[in-house]
Design a protein around this motif. Structure first.
Motif, PDB file in Angstrom:
ATOM      1  N   LEU A 184       0.827  -1.209   0.000  1.00 57.68           N
ATOM      2  CA  LEU A 184       0.000   0.000   0.000  1.00 57.68           C
ATOM      3  C   LEU A 184       0.861   1.258   0.000  1.00 57.68           C
ATOM      4  O   LEU A 184       0.573   2.229  -0.691  1.00 57.68           O
ATOM      5  CB  LEU A 184      -0.927   0.000   1.220  1.00 57.68           C
ATOM      6  CG  LEU A 184      -1.914  -1.163   1.268  1.00 57.68           C
ATOM      7  CD1 LEU A 184      -2.772  -1.066   2.519  1.00 57.68           C
ATOM      8  CD2 LEU A 184      -2.794  -1.190   0.026  1.00 57.68           C
ATOM      9  N   VAL A 185       1.954   1.225   0.793  1.00 53.77           N
ATOM     10  CA  VAL A 185       2.858   2.391   0.837  1.00 53.77           C
ATOM     11  C   VAL A 185       3.500   2.581  -0.531  1.00 53.77           C
ATOM     12  O   VAL A 185       3.653   3.706  -1.017  1.00 53.77           O
ATOM     13  CB  VAL A 185       3.927   2.211   1.929  1.00 53.77           C
ATOM     14  CG1 VAL A 185       4.916   3.372   1.908  1.00 53.77           C
ATOM     15  CG2 VAL A 185       3.266   2.115   3.298  1.00 53.77           C
ATOM     16  N   GLY A 188       1.018   4.098  -2.707  1.00 51.88           N
ATOM     17  CA  GLY A 188       0.876   5.492  -2.287  1.00 51.88           C
ATOM     18  C   GLY A 188       2.052   6.325  -2.772  1.00 51.88           C
ATOM     19  O   GLY A 188       1.876   7.395  -3.354  1.00 51.88           O
ATOM     20  N   SER A 191       2.044   6.798  -6.541  1.00 51.03           N
ATOM     21  CA  SER A 191       0.954   7.705  -6.950  1.00 51.03           C
ATOM     22  C   SER A 191       1.295   9.150  -6.621  1.00 51.03           C
ATOM     23  O   SER A 191       1.031  10.056  -7.409  1.00 51.03           O
ATOM     24  CB  SER A 191      -0.347   7.340  -6.237  1.00 51.03           C
ATOM     25  OG  SER A 191      -0.592   5.980  -6.371  1.00 51.03           O
ATOM     26  N   LEU A 192       1.891   9.359  -5.442  1.00 50.54           N
ATOM     27  CA  LEU A 192       2.241  10.717  -5.055  1.00 50.54           C
ATOM     28  C   LEU A 192       3.332  11.287  -5.960  1.00 50.54           C
ATOM     29  O   LEU A 192       3.291  12.460  -6.344  1.00 50.54           O
ATOM     30  CB  LEU A 192       2.685  10.750  -3.595  1.00 50.54           C
ATOM     31  CG  LEU A 192       1.549  10.549  -2.583  1.00 50.54           C
ATOM     32  CD1 LEU A 192       2.094  10.250  -1.195  1.00 50.54           C
ATOM     33  CD2 LEU A 192       0.643  11.772  -2.550  1.00 50.54           C
ATOM     34  N   THR A 219       2.988   1.560 -11.138  1.00 51.24           N
ATOM     35  CA  THR A 219       1.603   1.634 -10.667  1.00 51.24           C
ATOM     36  C   THR A 219       0.843   0.390 -11.112  1.00 51.24           C
ATOM     37  O   THR A 219       0.103  -0.226 -10.329  1.00 51.24           O
ATOM     38  CB  THR A 219       0.898   2.886 -11.249  1.00 51.24           C
ATOM     39  OG1 THR A 219       1.727   4.026 -10.986  1.00 51.24           O
ATOM     40  CG2 THR A 219      -0.464   3.096 -10.611  1.00 51.24           C
TER      41      THR A 219
END
Lengths: 365, 551
Positions: A184-185, A188, A191-192, A219
């Motif tokens: 998940l990180v 994240g 994506s960031l 991604t």
């Protein structure tokens, strides 16, 4: 242009795997041949690139010094940012590679009318980069469980740490597999970073397809991985059988593995194969950077340039010949008095005109 | 000749948002004030550089050599093999943009190609488009483009709009150093005869006469003698230094800018007084009369050719070691290149201060010590008689030169000296000092008159930081240890921060020196009345203050 191209490229890659495995059933191709080829390309490419860089010498000692040098004994040097020994360089590199120390320095320009210029701390890029890279590392280490039997102690510990949220989430209740933070990180982080590249105008302006593509690709890898784990609930036993087969060079293609897994695997293969030919090679390059990995001791210890060659200078004697009269008149000491110089000049001119020199040269030829 | 520079209000209106058009589709516009004049044919001929001709950057035809594309490709290939830095920096940039707003030229101009990442992309795109398979096939999509004359014009424009200050490399996660890229890009366009006059002429002068101003031996000596007269008049001490003297213990080399122009000459008067004060056995050289090295802004080879005379002269004169004056890029070259280029200087000895006995182990191989290190050591060992109250009317701040900060790391020594010769030293903010320091905007040979607007733009971040301490703390003097700084800051300060003077560190040292047999110090070295001067009745006080100043 680069943005759309890269997005479409990644979608096409997904399509290829979907059609290849889902439609045509090319499981051996996507499960065995392509992974082997990709891993081979990755390692061969990595070695080739690093060797290629290393073949170019470092002619000069050019560290970027970011702190006080070691000079007088009563002045405290900044050993990390201005390394004075090999040990200090190692420390500088460790901080650079593990904590992105240079990025941590980052500050943002605040330009206002006046003009009034201020600089404020800017840690987002550092934060996103840390999230992304560390999560990526954990994910890779975690995936090693597919290739090892038995599972080592450190792997189990890592998984427990990575999945510590399971007690906080009601995952037991709804029957989800352990939520693993790293994935998940990583999603994240990537994506960031992607969002930052889209939102910050100057970063968008400098971005090439080579910048967008890896972001979309990773991604895609994250999403297919997450879908495989939490949504499709992949049969891990089968995947492990495939992975162990690859690792032991006795490839087998078990039945019943979801096409999601093959898409995931294919994107990972593309990443591996693409890696050595891309900017992702900063992984290897950061260790070789001469502005970071050299000791700042070039006045204390001589650094040798392997391709140094002699050059034409204007030596003192030529200089004195040019200005002897003025020098004598100004009371400056000279190597040859005016008389000596004149006598030499006469002697040189007496026997011969330029022709002699030329004929001599011809004779030599 | 030079264009009139618009007012600070106009120049200060800067948009940092990139344009809609991609950077590969934009071309630089050569306008008065934003480009540098071309190198004269005669200058290139003097040192044997290729393609000497008369031309101007505003010409359509730059008269490049017939096979210019081949020369560039070959030049790039050769340098990729010779410099790991260049090769690596071509390959590993991820375009994260951390460097983007770190460049003073970007801050002052808003031109996106002044973002260090794009400046490097100007050459990376050719590397990819001409030398990499993917770039050759995919072109723009792979970030590649073809070599055209417009590319050479763009390189000329932007690689002479980088002062090689290395600020970007502090922030880059891989240490990519635009200075390194600029140095090599300039080397490549020099193969085509594309250099600027303000670099090529000093190079030719330096080669022939020993210093980049072209001061002949007698003129060099005379200029210093004028300053000796000034010292006698304002300080009341007659100094008799030696020139080209064999057997001196130390050879002193400083940038020739200190010999002829204000406020550098006051720095030079400072050296003279300091050496007299401590009775140093040293000599000047008219042959090695330049520490600055404009060859560094031309090519590695030219740097070596010009630097050679310092060691050669030290050998001829038989000195023990070399002391270097206040200069920025001179010290980048001395610190990081000289020993490699022209060493080992076996005939020299490990530098030892004859006053304090301090061995300069950090200069064990190069055998060359920085005047500020030398002075700091003297002060630390109580070898100077100082009266810092003579500088009481001065509220100085300190400009860290790019080269001594990021290419050496001399940060504490000048501050130590300042705190001992002045009572009012104020530092600027940490974001703009030490390794984060901002360039004067005119370094690396860009300090030409025709380039004034661009220099003011490049100098804006530095000036703005000075403005802040000027307004908040009444700072009225910008001190520095760099000759180019001294040459360009007066105009920059007048433009952005009127009311702030400029001086070298050694001038402040000399102001505070209590010279043996000196007269009334009613005037400073500039011949101005000294507001901090106290009439003889208070004669006792200064001596005590001097001792207090020494730690």
């Amino acid at each position: 242009m680069g943005f759309l191209f890269s997005l479409v490229a990644v979608l096409v890659l997904v399509g290829i795997a979907l059609v290849g495995v889902g439609g045509l059933g090319l499981k051996v191709l996507f499960g065995v041949i392509i992974p082997y080829a990709a891993v081979l390309t990755f390692f061969a490419g990595l070695v080739y690139r690093v060797v290629d860089w290393a073949r170019s010498p470092v002619p000069f000692r050019i560290p970027t010094t970011c702190g006080q040098e070691k000079s007088l004994p009563w002045i405290k040097p900044n050993k990390i940012d201005n390394p004075c020994s090999t040990g200090a360089v190692v420390l500088r590199m460790v901080f650079e590679v593990l904590t992105f120390r240079s990025l941590f320095r980052n500050m943002k320009l605040d330009y206002r009318e006046g003009p009034k210029i201020r600089y404020s701390s800017e840690k987002f890029l550092w934060l996103f980069a840390m999230m992304f890279h560390w999560a990526f590392l954990v994910v890779i280490l975690r995936h090693l469980r597919f290739f090892t039997e038995p599972i080592a102690m450190w792997q189990q510990t890592l998984e427990h740490l990575d999945g510590f949220l399971e007690f906080n989430l009601a995952s037991y209740a709804i029957g989800l597999p352990t939520i693993q933070l790293s994935g998940l990180v990583l999603l994240g982080g990537v994506s960031l970073l992607l969002l930052r590249r889209i939102v910050v105008p100057s970063v968008r302006y400098i971005s090439l397809a080579a910048d967008w593509f890896p972001l979309f690709l990773i991604t895609g890898i994250c999403l297919t991985g997450i879908v495989s784990r939490y949504v499709v609930r992949l049969d891990v036993i089968n995947v492990k059988e495939l992975a162990m087969g690859l690792a032991t060079l006795h490839p087998v293609v078990p039945e019943g593995i979801s096409v999601w897994f093959y898409i995931h695997l294919f994107l990972v293969c593309v990443l591996f194969a693409y890696f050595p030919f891309s900017k992702l090679m900063h992984l290897g390059g950061v260790f070789l950077s001469p502005t970071r990995n050299l000791v700042n001791n070039s006045r204390a210890v001589r650094h040798v340039n392997p391709w140094s060659y002699p050059v034409k200078t204007h030596d003192y004697h030529e200089y004195e010949d040019d200005f002897r009269e003025e020098m004598v008149e100004a009371g400056l000491p000279v190597e040859k008095s005016l008389e000596e110089a004149q006598a030499e000049k006469d002697a040189a001119q007496a026997p011969a005109a330029p022709e002699t020199q030329e004929t001599e040269e011809k004779r030599e030829e | 000749m030079a264009a009139k520079t618009p007012s600070p209000t106009v120049v200060g209106q800067i948009d940092h948002h990139p344009p809609a058009k991609g950077w590969m589709d934009t071309k630089p516009e050569f306008k008065p004030g934003n480009f540098l004049y071309a190198a004269k044919a005669s200058a290139l001929e003097t040192v044997g550089l290729p393609n000497p001709r008369d031309w101007s950057p505003t010409d359509d035809d730059w008269k490049l050599p017939a096979d210019w594309k081949g020369i560039v490709r070959e030049g790039m290939a050769e340098r990729l093999q010779r410099f790991r830095s260049f090769k690596l920096f071509m390959d590993i940039c991820v375009r994260c943009g951390a460097c983007a707003d770190k460049c003073h030229f970007f801050i002052g101009s808003g031109d996106p190609k002044n973002m260090p990442v794009l400046r490097a992309e100007l050459i990376r795109s050719i590397y990819r488009g001409e030398m990499k398979t993917a770039g050759k096939i995919l072109g723009k999509l792979a970030g590649g483009r073809k070599l055209t004359e417009d590319v050479i014009k763009e390189w000329f424009y932007y690689f002479f709009q980088c002062t090689e200050c290395r600020r970007c490399s502090v922030f880059c996660p891989y240490g990519i150093d635009t200075a390194e890229i600029t140095i090599i890009a300039r080397e490549i366009i020099n193969l085509l005869g594309c250099n600027i006059d303000w670099i090529a002429s000093p190079v030719a002068n330096c080669f022939m006469t020993g210093n980049h101003l072209g001061l002949k031996p007698h003129t060099f000596k005379e200029n210093i003698e004028y300053l000796l007269d000034d010292i006698e008049e304002y300080v009341g001490v007659r100094i008799e230094p030696s020139f080209n003297r064999k057997g001196a213990e130390i050879l002193f080399v400083t940038p020739s800018g200190d010999v002829f122009a204000e406020p550098g000459i006051f720095t030079l008067m400072g050296y003279l007084m300091l050496f007299e004060h401590i009775g140093l056995d040293y000599t000047w050289s008219t042959y090695a009369s330049e520490g600055g090295n404009f060859g560094f802004f031309t090519s590695h080879e030219m740097m070596k050719r010009l630097n050679a005379k310092m060691y050669a002269e030290s050998k001829r004169l038989g000195v023990k070691w070399i002391l270097g004056g206040e200069c920025g890029h001179m010290w980048r070259v001395v610190h990081q290149y000289m020993d490699t280029l022209n060493g080992p200087a076996d005939w020299l000895e490990m530098p030892v201060s004859p006053l304090t006995g301090t061995r300069f182990e950090n200069a064990a191989s190069t055998k060359m010590v920085h005047i500020t290190e030398f002075t700091a050591d003297l002060i630390k060992n109580n070898k100077l008689k100082l009266d810092p109250s003579q500088n009481d009317h001065i509220i100085p701040t300190f400009h860290d030169s790019c080269n001594t900060s990021r290419g050496m790391g001399m940060l504490e020594e000048p501050r130590y000296v300042l705190n001992n010769v002045c009572n009012n030293f104020v530092d600027m903010a940490p974001q703009v000092t030490r390794e984060n320091t901002f360039c004067c905007g005119s370094g690396s040979g860009l300090n030409a008159g025709e380039y004034l607007e661009m220099r003011f733009r490049g100098g804006l971040p530095r000036a703005n930081a000075v403005k802040r301490v000027h307004e908040d703390h009444g700072v009225n003097m910008l001190s520095c240890v760099c000759a180019i700084d001294r040459a360009v800051f007066p105009a920059l300060m007048d433009y952005w921060v009127p009311g702030v003077g400029v001086c070298g560190l050694s001038e402040l040292v000399a102001n505070a020196l209590v010279m043996e047999g000196q007269g009334e110090r009613e005037y400073n070295l500039r011949g101005e009345e000294n507001p901090s001067y106290k009439p003889p009745a208070e004669e006792e006080a200064p001596a005590e203050a001097g001792e207090e100043g020494e730690e």
